[in-house]
Design an enzyme around this catalytic site. Sequence first.
Site, PDB file in Angstrom:
ATOM      1  CB  SER A 148      -0.994  -0.348   0.802  1.00 54.92           C
ATOM      2  OG  SER A 148      -0.198   0.006   1.998  1.00 54.92           O
ATOM      3  CG  PHE A 165      10.818   0.300  -1.501  1.00 56.39           C
ATOM      4  CD1 PHE A 165      11.191   1.079  -2.471  1.00 56.39           C
ATOM      5  CD2 PHE A 165      11.332   0.208  -0.687  1.00 56.39           C
ATOM      6  CE1 PHE A 165      12.419   1.868  -3.074  1.00 56.39           C
ATOM      7  CE2 PHE A 165      13.079   1.155  -0.864  1.00 56.39           C
ATOM      8  CZ  PHE A 165      13.446   2.474  -2.085  1.00 56.39           C
ATOM      9  CB  ALA A 175       8.269  -1.473   6.562  1.00 57.27           C
ATOM     10  CE1 TYR A 217      17.975   0.668   8.468  1.00 57.03           C
ATOM     11  CE2 TYR A 217      19.366  -1.060   7.244  1.00 57.03           C
ATOM     12  CZ  TYR A 217      18.248  -0.681   7.117  1.00 57.03           C
ATOM     13  OH  TYR A 217      17.516  -1.427   6.681  1.00 57.03           O
ATOM     14  CG  LEU A 221      14.172   6.291  -2.369  1.00 55.37           C
ATOM     15  CD1 LEU A 221      13.207   5.318  -3.266  1.00 55.37           C
ATOM     16  CD2 LEU A 221      14.452   8.126  -2.343  1.00 55.37           C
ATOM     17  CB  THR A 231       9.339   4.932   2.854  1.00 54.37           C
ATOM     18  OG1 THR A 231      10.385   4.816   4.261  1.00 54.37           O
ATOM     19  CG2 THR A 231       9.773   4.878   1.838  1.00 54.37           C
TER      20      THR A 231
HETATM   21  P1  NAI Z   1       6.793   1.593   3.943  1.00 52.80           P
HETATM   22  O1  NAI Z   1       6.000   1.492   5.276  1.00 52.80           O
HETATM   23  O2  NAI Z   1       6.002   2.616   2.853  1.00 52.80           O
HETATM   24  O3  NAI Z   1       5.470   0.020   3.789  1.00 52.80           O
HETATM   25  C1  NAI Z   1       5.344  -1.236   4.498  1.00 52.80           C
HETATM   26  C2  NAI Z   1       3.849  -1.653   4.023  1.00 52.80           C
HETATM   27  O4  NAI Z   1       4.067  -2.332   5.236  1.00 52.80           O
HETATM   28  C3  NAI Z   1       2.617  -1.196   3.955  1.00 52.80           C
HETATM   29  O5  NAI Z   1       1.975  -1.507   2.721  1.00 52.80           O
HETATM   30  C4  NAI Z   1       1.673  -1.070   5.355  1.00 52.80           C
HETATM   31  O6  NAI Z   1       0.556  -1.285   5.080  1.00 52.80           O
HETATM   32  C5  NAI Z   1       2.696  -2.873   5.496  1.00 52.80           C
HETATM   33  N1  NAI Z   1       2.536  -3.215   6.886  1.00 52.80           N
HETATM   34  C6  NAI Z   1       3.206  -2.922   7.662  1.00 52.80           C
HETATM   35  N2  NAI Z   1       3.051  -4.084   9.110  1.00 52.80           N
HETATM   36  C7  NAI Z   1       2.037  -4.561   8.358  1.00 52.80           C
HETATM   37  C8  NAI Z   1       1.397  -6.310   8.458  1.00 52.80           C
HETATM   38  N3  NAI Z   1       1.838  -6.286  10.533  1.00 52.80           N
HETATM   39  N4  NAI Z   1       0.823  -6.771   7.532  1.00 52.80           N
HETATM   40  C9  NAI Z   1       0.233  -6.410   6.833  1.00 52.80           C
HETATM   41  N5  NAI Z   1       0.883  -5.559   5.624  1.00 52.80           N
HETATM   42  C10 NAI Z   1       1.388  -4.266   6.918  1.00 52.80           C
HETATM   43  O7  NAI Z   1       8.083   0.838   4.053  1.00 52.80           O
HETATM   44  P2  NAI Z   1       8.865   0.704   2.854  1.00 52.80           P
HETATM   45  O8  NAI Z   1       9.781   2.271   3.221  1.00 52.80           O
HETATM   46  O9  NAI Z   1       8.491   0.942   1.292  1.00 52.80           O
HETATM   47  O10 NAI Z   1       9.870  -0.379   3.485  1.00 52.80           O
HETATM   48  C11 NAI Z   1       9.729  -1.511   2.686  1.00 52.80           C
HETATM   49  C12 NAI Z   1      10.836  -2.470   3.266  1.00 52.80           C
HETATM   50  O11 NAI Z   1      12.183  -1.492   2.264  1.00 52.80           O
HETATM   51  C13 NAI Z   1      11.408  -2.794   4.217  1.00 52.80           C
HETATM   52  O12 NAI Z   1      11.958  -4.534   4.188  1.00 52.80           O
HETATM   53  C14 NAI Z   1      12.376  -1.913   4.287  1.00 52.80           C
HETATM   54  O13 NAI Z   1      12.601  -2.800   5.418  1.00 52.80           O
HETATM   55  C15 NAI Z   1      13.222  -2.259   2.727  1.00 52.80           C
HETATM   56  N6  NAI Z   1      13.852  -0.741   2.108  1.00 52.80           N
HETATM   57  C16 NAI Z   1      13.454   0.609   2.729  1.00 52.80           C
HETATM   58  C17 NAI Z   1      14.223   1.942   2.154  1.00 52.80           C
HETATM   59  C18 NAI Z   1      14.080   3.150   2.743  1.00 52.80           C
HETATM   60  O14 NAI Z   1      14.827   4.266   2.897  1.00 52.80           O
HETATM   61  N7  NAI Z   1      12.790   3.414   2.868  1.00 52.80           N
HETATM   62  C19 NAI Z   1      15.498   1.571   1.682  1.00 52.80           C
HETATM   63  C20 NAI Z   1      15.406   0.299   1.199  1.00 52.80           C
HETATM   64  C21 NAI Z   1      14.618  -0.576   2.096  1.00 52.80           C
HETATM   65 NA    NA Z   2       6.488  -1.164   1.171  1.00 54.09          NA
END
Ligand code: NAI
Ligand code: NA
Length: 394
Positions: free
Chosen positions: A49, A52, A139, A234, A272, A274
């Site tokens: 939602s 990424f 996340a 980190y 990024l 987020t």
């Molecule tokens: P985000 O916070 O934008 O997205 C998290 C997603 O997980 C959302 O769709 C949320 O609804 C869902 N979610 C959370 N808890 C949940 C649960 N219990 N059940 C179902 N859905 C659940 O996070 P983002 O930043 O897109 O992170 C996604 C992945 O990318 C993570 O593994 C993060 O570590 C990784 N990542 C993030 C970076 C950044 O700079 N933001 C960089 C590199 C990797």
């Molecule tokens: Na995500």
Amino acid sequence: MIIEPRTRGFICTTAHPTGCAENVKAQIGYIKSKGLNKGPKKVLVIGASTGFGLASRITSAFGSNASTIGVFFEKPPSEGRTASTGWYNTAAFETEAHKEGLYAKSINGDAFSNEIKAKTLELIKTDLGKIDMVVYSLASPVRTHPETGVRYKSTLKPIGNSYTNKTVDFHTGEVKDITIAPAEGDDVANTVTVMGGEDWQLWIDALQEADLLSENFKTVAYSYIGPKLTEPVYRKGTIGMAKDHLEETAFTITESLKQINGKAYISVNKALVTQSSAAIPVIPLYISLLYKIMKREGIHEGCIEQIHRLYQDRLFLDAVPTDEQGRIRIDDWEMRADVQEQVAKLWQEATTENLSKIGDLEGYRTDFFNLFGFHVEGVDYKEDTNEIVRIPGL
Ligand code: NAI
Ligand code: NA
């Protein structure tokens, strides 16, 4: 109602449906303008939602006409209270997908639970038969373990020693030192339980047992490495131990997918703005300096540009390029030596007085508000907006 941002530290408790919809449409527009040579056809995105995961769902659907099922944990709207941003993003995504005749359904609930896994498997079985890709992009700060019912909390702490470095309050622009106490007790184990690979594996095992994975199936989960500067908090901190575990899990999953010639990948993505990264101390300052330099060099990317590059130049090539540890790297531009040297230099110089000039504090703030559908160009925020937006089936 008139919807305004209401922030509490690094979270915003309101979201704007029109702004979220514009963000989603812009991402769809980007993917349509770029196109994809090759992509998946039937995809499950876990964490679909925002961030990424949303970009992965959009790239799959609008880049290769994929049917998508999205799983996430979002708050629906109620009279006088906005939904969370991922709810509005999904509503907009489904509207646009359905307009083009693309299959798109969503499940809102705790992805860590057996119940949501069972519900998702049932939907796949009924509607899609077998799927050819799973994107794992959760996340979460907490996880209730499906077997024991114990609720684990993840932490963002250094290991061994306390860590002191600069950080910025991106609302006020104040740069100051922050000291983070080291992990204690079960902090490391708990963080690994929440953000490590166990749940990813549980999902793939359940899907495979139910015979819902097609030949040559792929799954990808997202990781982060980052610079020396942020290592203590980190990559060598509690969250880094979870990422180590996630990365090792890719090998275990690949092993278990042998019979269907399947493979699990890690993609190391760029830092990024987020909802998740805003919560990590020190990272917002790093990001605001990084953005300044990457924009100047013409190599800045957001989630959608990153995931497009992941699909187009990595994941769907006949030979998937990886580093020595088998990981896909789309953090390659962030990690370029010249970029990192410039960030490290600016880091030394950064103060409250000069940050808005030497760093991209404005860009950080804009991206932060954009996450919740605010400060989006072309949206009339004075207009009365209906907060009650439905997602079919939810
Ligand atoms: P985000 O916070 O934008 O997205 C998290 C997603 O997980 C959302 O769709 C949320 O609804 C869902 N979610 C959370 N808890 C949940 C649960 N219990 N059940 C179902 N859905 C659940 O996070 P983002 O930043 O897109 O992170 C996604 C992945 O990318 C993570 O593994 C993060 O570590 C990784 N990542 C993030 C970076 C950044 O700079 N933001 C960089 C590199 C990797
Ligand atoms: Na995500």
